[in-house]
Design an enzyme around this catalytic site. Structure first.
Site, PDB file in Angstrom:
ATOM      1  N   SER A 262       0.874  -1.034  -0.038  1.00  0.00           N
ATOM      2  CA  SER A 262      -0.030   0.005   0.017  1.00  0.00           C
ATOM      3  C   SER A 262       0.799   1.328  -0.016  1.00  0.00           C
ATOM      4  O   SER A 262       2.069   1.231   0.152  1.00  0.00           O
ATOM      5  CB  SER A 262      -1.082  -0.211   1.269  1.00  0.00           C
ATOM      6  OG  SER A 262      -0.405   0.694   2.469  1.00  0.00           O
ATOM      7  N   LYS A 263       0.143   2.345  -0.245  1.00  0.00           N
ATOM      8  CA  LYS A 263       0.958   3.734  -0.067  1.00  0.00           C
ATOM      9  C   LYS A 263       1.817   3.919   0.964  1.00  0.00           C
ATOM     10  O   LYS A 263       2.728   4.470   0.863  1.00  0.00           O
ATOM     11  CB  LYS A 263      -0.063   4.881  -0.004  1.00  0.00           C
ATOM     12  CG  LYS A 263      -0.763   5.147  -1.700  1.00  0.00           C
ATOM     13  CD  LYS A 263      -1.302   6.476  -1.378  1.00  0.00           C
ATOM     14  CE  LYS A 263      -2.130   6.794  -2.625  1.00  0.00           C
ATOM     15  NZ  LYS A 263      -3.387   7.377  -2.761  1.00  0.00           N
ATOM     16  N   ARG A 264       1.339   3.416   2.076  1.00  0.00           N
ATOM     17  CA  ARG A 264       2.241   3.528   3.339  1.00  0.00           C
ATOM     18  C   ARG A 264       3.578   2.923   3.265  1.00  0.00           C
ATOM     19  O   ARG A 264       4.437   3.246   3.992  1.00  0.00           O
ATOM     20  CB  ARG A 264       1.437   3.105   4.559  1.00  0.00           C
ATOM     21  CG  ARG A 264       0.169   4.033   5.049  1.00  0.00           C
ATOM     22  CD  ARG A 264      -0.502   3.404   6.399  1.00  0.00           C
ATOM     23  NE  ARG A 264      -0.978   1.876   6.027  1.00  0.00           N
ATOM     24  CZ  ARG A 264      -2.037   1.674   5.469  1.00  0.00           C
ATOM     25  NH1 ARG A 264      -2.725   2.723   4.962  1.00  0.00           N
ATOM     26  NH2 ARG A 264      -2.361   0.543   5.231  1.00  0.00           N
TER      27      ARG A 264
END
Ligand code: GLU
Length: 507
Positions: A262-264
Site C-alpha cells: 500500500s501507499k504507506r
C-alpha cells in the site's frame, strides 16, 4: 486465427499504481510479441472518485514507461480514439443500456424494482428468522421477488443478472493462462446488479464484459484480485452468446506474506519512480518479475522482453515487493544497460533541478556520464555525481577542504596544474573512445607523481577535491579528461592558492 487483442483497463482514481503498470506490461508484451493489438480503455464509471488529473497521470505514466497503445484515447479529451471507441466507459452508457435490455428480453437478466431499503429489510427479517444479528448472517443472499417476473412498472429499476439457481450443482470453470484450471461453484454467485436504478453507469463486471466483447478482446490479463469477478463475467459472456476470451490472472505485489502493498509502504505510483529518476526499463525489469522470469537475468530492455516473453515462464506466486531490490536493479540498469545517449537525454531535467542549464549536445555531457554512470542508482544521483563538471566553480565540501587544502600540498597542486595544461588533451585533440584517451593520461599522471616524489595515497584526495569539490569521485585522469586542460589547471591552481593561504588563516 485472428490476432490477439489485449487491453489495459485502468480506473482513474489516482496515479498509475506499480501493480497496474505490471499488468499493463504483460498485456503490452503479449500484444507486441504476437503481433496483436494493445487497447487502452478507461473504466471511469465511478463518477465520485474519477478525476481528469488521474486520467492524465495514467496516460503520462504509460507513455513514460513506453507502453504505447494501438487503440484508445490519445489524450484525456480524445472522445473517439479508434475503431471501437469511445474508450471511456462514461461515454458508452447507451451501449450498456442496450445490452442490459437485450439480456432482459432473452431472460438472462431482469428488472428489479426493489429499493435498497427493501433489500436491507429482507436481510433483517432473515436474520431475525434464524436468530442472529444482521451482520452475523452468512451464506444468505437476497433473492429478488422480481427475479421471475416480466412486469414493467412505472418505477425506477435496477437490471440484475439472473445468475444460477441456488440449487445449481454446476461448476463454472476456465483454464487460466497463469493459474491453471479454476473451478467455482455456480451457486456461490449472486444475481449481480448490471445497471443500478440510480445511475446510467454499468457496474464493473457488466461494463467490462460488454466492452471486452464489443472491442473484440481475446485475452483478459489482469491481477489475481479479479479472479472473484471472472465467474460472473463468464456467465455474462454466456448470456450474451459471446465467445469467452482467454483469462490470465497475474500474481500480486505484496508487502509481506499476507498484506498487499500500500501507499504507506513506499513509492507505489509510477510517477514517483519517474520523479525519483528511475529509468522506465529499470522499473519494468523489476516489475516483470511479478509473474515472469528468465533464469537469473535481471536486466531487460523492452525489446529484450518482447523477444523473450512467453506464457510458459509465467509464475503464479505472489511476490514481496522490495524497494531496495528495485533500486539496485535500476542502478545496474544505469551502469550496464542504458546507453550514454539515453542517460544524456534523461538526466537533463535532473541537472536543471540543480540549477544547471545543460543543453542536449553539451560537449562534456557524454564523457561526464561515462565517468559516473556506475556510481548512481537513479538519474537524480547521476545528476549529483556529474554536478561538478558543469559548474563554473565546483561546490566545495568545506569539511574536506579543512582537512585536505593544506600548505604542504600547494606546490604539488600547482605542479599538477601545469601537468594538466601540458598533458590533458582537449576534446578536439582526442580521437576515439574516452577510454583510449584515459589510459595514456593515467600512465602519464602516475609517472608525474613518481617524478615529483608524490604518493597518490597522500595527494590523491587534495587533487580530487581541487577538481571536483568532493572526495568521492571518478579517478583523477577521468575527471581531468572531462574537464579538459584549462579548467583542470584552473581548479588545481585555485586549490593551490587556497591551500597556501590556509597557513595564514590557520597558522
Ligand atoms: N478497472 C479495473 C481495475 O482497474 C480493470 C479490471 C480488469 O482488467 O478487468 O482494476
Amino acid at each position: 486465427m485472428s490476432k490477439p487483442r489485449l487491453r489495459f483497463a485502468p480506473s482513474p482514481t489516482g496515479s498509475l499504481h506499480i501493480g497496474g503498470a505490471r499488468t499493463a506490461l504483460f498485456n503490452w508484451l503479449w500484444a507486441r510479441k504476437s503481433g496483436g493489438t494493445f487497447v487502452l480503455r478507461v473504466e471511469d464509471t465511478d463518477v465520485a472518485r474519477n478525476t481528469r488529473q488521474s486520467v492524465e497521470a495514467i496516460f503520462n505514466a504509460l507513455k513514460w514507461l513506453g507502453l504505447d497503445w494501438d487503440e484508445g484515447p490519445a489524450h484525456a479529451d480524445d472522445a473517439a480514439g479508434g475503431p471501437h471507441g469511445p474508450y471511456f466507459q462514461s461515454q458508452r452508457s447507451a451501449l450498456y443500456r442496450e445490452f442490459a435490455e437485450r439480456l432482459v428480453r432473452s431472460g438472462h437478466a431482469y428488472r428489479c424494482y426493489c429499493t435498497p431499503e427493501e433489500e436491507v429489510e429482507a436481510r433483517r427479517a432473515e436474520a431475525a428468522r434464524v436468530g442472529v444479528e444482521v451482520d452475523k448472517l452468512v451464506g444468505w443472499t437476497f433473492v429478488s421477488p422480481w427475479r421471475d417476473k416480466t412486469a414493467e412498472l412505472d418505477k425506477p429499476y435496477a437490471i440484475k443478472l439472473k445468475a444460477h439457481a441456488p440449487d445449481s450443482k454446476e461448476l463454472i470453470q476456465w483454464k487460466d493462462l497463469v493459474l491453471g484450471t479454476i473451478k467455482i461453484p455456480a451457486n456461490s454467485l449472486r444475481d449481480e446488479v448490471l445497471i443500478r436504478s440510480s445511475s446510467p453507469m454499468p457496474l464493473y463486471n457488466f461494463g467490462c464484459v460488454v466492452d471486452d466483447h464489443t472491442m473484440g478482446i481475446t485475452h483478459v490479463i489482469r491481477g489475481k484480485d479479479h479472479v472473484i469477478n471472472t465467474p460472473t463475467q463468464i456467465l455474462l459472456y454466456r448470456a450474451l452468446g459471446a465467445e469467452l476470451p482467454t483469462f490470465g490472472h497475474l500474481p500480486m505485489l505484496m508487502k509481506d506474506q499476507s498484506t498487499k502493498l500500500s501507499k504507506r509502504d513506499g513509492a507505489v505510483g509510477v510517477d514517483q519512480y519517474d520523479s525519483q529518476g528511475y529509468l522506465p526499463d529499470g522499473l519494468l525489469s523489476y516489475l516483470v518479475r511479478f509473474g515472469w522470469s528468465f533464469g537469473n537475468e535481471e536486466l531487460f530492455t523492452k525489446a529484450k522482453l518482447v523477444e523473450l516473453f512467453d506464457w510458459t515462464r509465467v509464475s503464479k506466486s505472489d511476490g514481496i515487493y522490495d524497494f531496495n531490490k528495485c533500486r539496485a536493479i535500476n542502478q545496474k540498469f544505469i551502469a550496464k544497460v542504458a546507453t550514454v545517449d539515453e542517460l544524456a537525454t534523461r538526466v537533463l531535467p535532473f541537472l536543471a533541478k540543480r540549477g544547471l542549464a545543460v543543453r542536449a549536445g553539451h560537449p562534456r555531457l557524454a564523457d561526464a556520464i561515462t565517468t559516473v554512470k556506475h556510481r548512481a542508482d537513479t538519474l537524480a544521483a547521476l545528476a549529483d555525481e556529474m554536478d561538478f563538471y558543469f559548474r563554473a566553480k565546483p561546490e566545495v565540501d568545506e569539511s574536506a577542504a579543512k582537512q585536505y587544502f593544506k600548505p604542504e600540498f600547494a606546490a604539488a597542486l600547482d605542479a599538477l596544474a601545469q601537468f594538466a595544461e601540458e598533458n590533458v588533451p582537449t576534446r578536439d585533440e582526442r580521437s576515439g573512445a574516452f577510454a583510449d584517451a584515459k589510459a595514456p593520461l593515467d600512465e602519464a599522471l602516475r609517472k608525474k607523481l613518481t617524478d615529483l616524489a608524490l604518493d597518490m595515497k597522500v595527494i590523491g584526495q587534495p587533487v580530487r577535491l581541487a577538481l571536483s569539490g568532493r572526495i568521492a569521485t571518478p579517478d583523477l585522469a577521468s575527471m581531468m579528461l572531462v574537464l579538459g586542460p584549462q579548467v583542470s589547471a584552473l581548479r588545481l591552481r585555485e586549490a593551490a592558492a587556497r591551500s597556501r593561504s590556509a597557513t595564514v588563516e590557520n597558522p
